[in-house]
Write an enzyme that holds these catalytic residues in place. Structure first.
Site, PDB file in Angstrom:
ATOM      1  N   SER A 162      27.866   5.637  46.914  1.00  0.00           N
ATOM      2  CA  SER A 162      26.820   4.605  46.901  1.00  0.00           C
ATOM      3  C   SER A 162      27.190   3.472  45.960  1.00  0.00           C
ATOM      4  CB  SER A 162      25.522   5.260  46.434  1.00  0.00           C
ATOM      5  OG  SER A 162      24.587   4.290  46.031  1.00  0.00           O
ATOM      6  N   TYR A 186      21.156   9.407  39.765  1.00  0.00           N
ATOM      7  CA  TYR A 186      21.758   9.444  41.109  1.00  0.00           C
ATOM      8  C   TYR A 186      23.139   8.771  41.101  1.00  0.00           C
ATOM      9  CZ  TYR A 186      22.256   8.143  46.082  1.00  0.00           C
ATOM     10  OH  TYR A 186      22.715   7.958  47.356  1.00  0.00           O
ATOM     11  N   LYS A 220      26.836  10.472  41.774  1.00  0.00           N
ATOM     12  CA  LYS A 220      27.767   9.958  42.787  1.00  0.00           C
ATOM     13  C   LYS A 220      29.103   9.585  42.129  1.00  0.00           C
ATOM     14  CE  LYS A 220      25.368  10.079  46.699  1.00  0.00           C
ATOM     15  NZ  LYS A 220      25.798  10.970  47.798  1.00  0.00           N
TER      16      LYS A 220
END
Lengths: 327, 327
Positions: free
Chosen positions: B127, B151, B155
């Protein structure tokens, strides 16, 4: 103030312990207790009147981190790691010690905070191995981390954890990307990068040393004294000024092997230089070409981290700290 | 060829499944079997004559990864993740699913290789959340990953693992940093970034949509069709050409909200534009200011990844793929 040093028996850990004891604390806080931890029993420091707890423990063993955090140290130095070569040879051990051990420590702190609001300063020894070739020179602060070793990968992952745990307020972390430490005291060791120190340290005491690479090889250095200085400064700076980017490439000295040798000539004369024997080693030459030639380290300098400006100074630091000030 | 899709019930997973079935394979290999996995039972694709195994499983549960790897799929798509908002609200769950789940998959593959030399292609959905403000525009390929969410941290850590496991030859991994997907089909959702799609998708079918930010906000977009294209290309390119830097910022379209609205006007007229209601939301405005305005994506483009050149095209793709080609 209670300081915990994990990896206290290593070279930087021992020097950091000595310096903390000599200074007696920082930021107007008195050092009252030291907990020293390593897989080998750390020596208790001489001349310290506070409480010392010297422990043998492996951070990656279940329960170790919780035990270390139970006494709520104010400052935690996390210097423990499997070195680069070993992490490359033993994949599972490298991840277990260098990643899972670090995460276990961070998790123990997070869970302790849930209990009583504990929020220590955490200083983590990272490495220039978080970057990988091809590399610009100098490497800017915002250069991506694309390590070419498992060791570098584990350090880069730990840096990300440190920044996230700090952002969420579980502790106040600072990650320190250490340059190659030169002149490393002690005996020549098997590390591929050992020659950077060997070619200075051995001739300074009349011993031969082997140079396996051409003089044009450029690398990134700092003295053991500066490395300890980074550790102290990282524990005392205002983390709010640092902001969310908590992992800092430390300042250092970018120099070619030829420049190292010129400095040796100036400080110790031609006789010392003649003790360097050239024995090119293709494997070490190839490895060297992937190593960091030097960093900009602008943020760290702005935050007050300092290192040597010349190799003459690095050699003089070694003479003062390791040879009693005399050649 | 046997393809495993983990996270097959999500929007990209479903579209990827459809496309794989429609194409019947790639690189001169016929798609013979599909294993579709998600925490909700993935639908079996229509019109596929090969073998389909549709499973409900959580990658972070002990033993799940080993079970999925037991049949030795040739290509593994790892699209499963807890989304950004949930990973921020539930710290432990985010790390368990997004980091530990990924690591469990990679470990299962490594251990399978020890048994029989297994070495699949692994395509990982990363991402643009791996970067964090302050950000340059455009963001170069060699910009550092300093995420500002858990998050994004998970990632970025997974990207590092993917590169290291690939470097050591345990699998051939490619990490795909997806832009924000626009126009996201379906109903408006609660994601803070949802308005980028809402302000186009809803007016295209005569519905009102809320715009909570100023028209000057710039962001990084790609269509669902392009996202699926990235996935297919990542599974078929020569990893030796990619080299050790396996995580690629995908191409996309950098556009302001004002440019999105101008494209809507050109494609669907003033009547559609009048359905956008401006309701500034200070929290969303502040969040937006930290989001990526756009990437250079030079390496990905050189490696043959392609995306839309204009928002008119992104809107037309939506009309073709979601509205049967008609306004």
């Amino acid at each position: 103030m209670h300081i915990l040093i994990i990896g206290a028996a290593g070279m930087v850990g021992r020097k950091l312990t000595q310096r903390l004891v000599a200074d007696g604390g920082f930021n107007d806080q008195t050092l009252e207790a030291l907990t020293l931890v390593d897989v080998f029993q750390p020596a208790s420091p001489e001349g310290f009147t506070g409480k010392v707890n010297s422990l043998t423990a492996d951070l990656s063993d279940a329960g170790t981190a919780e035990k270390l955090i139970a006494t709520r140290p104010d400052v935690i130095y996390h210097l423990a790691a499997i070195v680069s070569g070993e992490a490359e040879l033993d994949f599972e051990k490298g991840y277990r010690i260098n990643l899972d051990g670090t995460r276990a420590l961070f998790e123990a702190i997070r869970l302790a905070q849930k209990e009583d609001g504990y929020r220590p300063r955490v200083v983590f020894a990272s490495s220039i191995a978080v970057v990988g070739a091809p590399l610009p020179f100098p490497i800017p602060d915002d250069f991506h981390t694309t390590p070419l070793t498992s060791y570098g990968t584990q350090k880069a992952m730990s840096e990300l954890l440190l920044a996230d745990y700090s952002r969420r307020g579980f502790f106040d972390g600072i990650g320190i990307r250490l340059p190659t430490i030169c002149i490393r005291p002690g005996k020549p060791n098997a590390a591929a990068s050992g020659f950077f120190s060997n070619i200075l340290r051995e001739p300074l005491v009349g011993q031969e040393a082997v140079l396996p690479v051409p003089e044009e090889i450029r690398h990134w250095h700092t003295s053991p004294r500066s490395a300890v200085g980074f550790m102290l400064h990282a524990a005392s700076i205002d983390v709010n000024v640092v902001g969310p980017r908590r992992n800092l490439s430390m300042p250092g000295l970018s120099a070619t092997v030829g420049e190292q040798i010129e400095a040796l000539r100036r400080v110790a004369g031609e006789k010392a230089v003649r003790l360097i024997r050239r024995e090119p080693d293709d494997m070490i030459i190839r490895m060297c070409e992937g190593w960091a030639p030097g960093f900009e380290a602008r943020r760290a300098r702005e935050l007050g981290f300092t290192a040597e400006d010349s190799f003459d100074e690095i050699i003089r630091v070694h003479i003062e700290d390791e040879l009693g000030g005399q050649l």
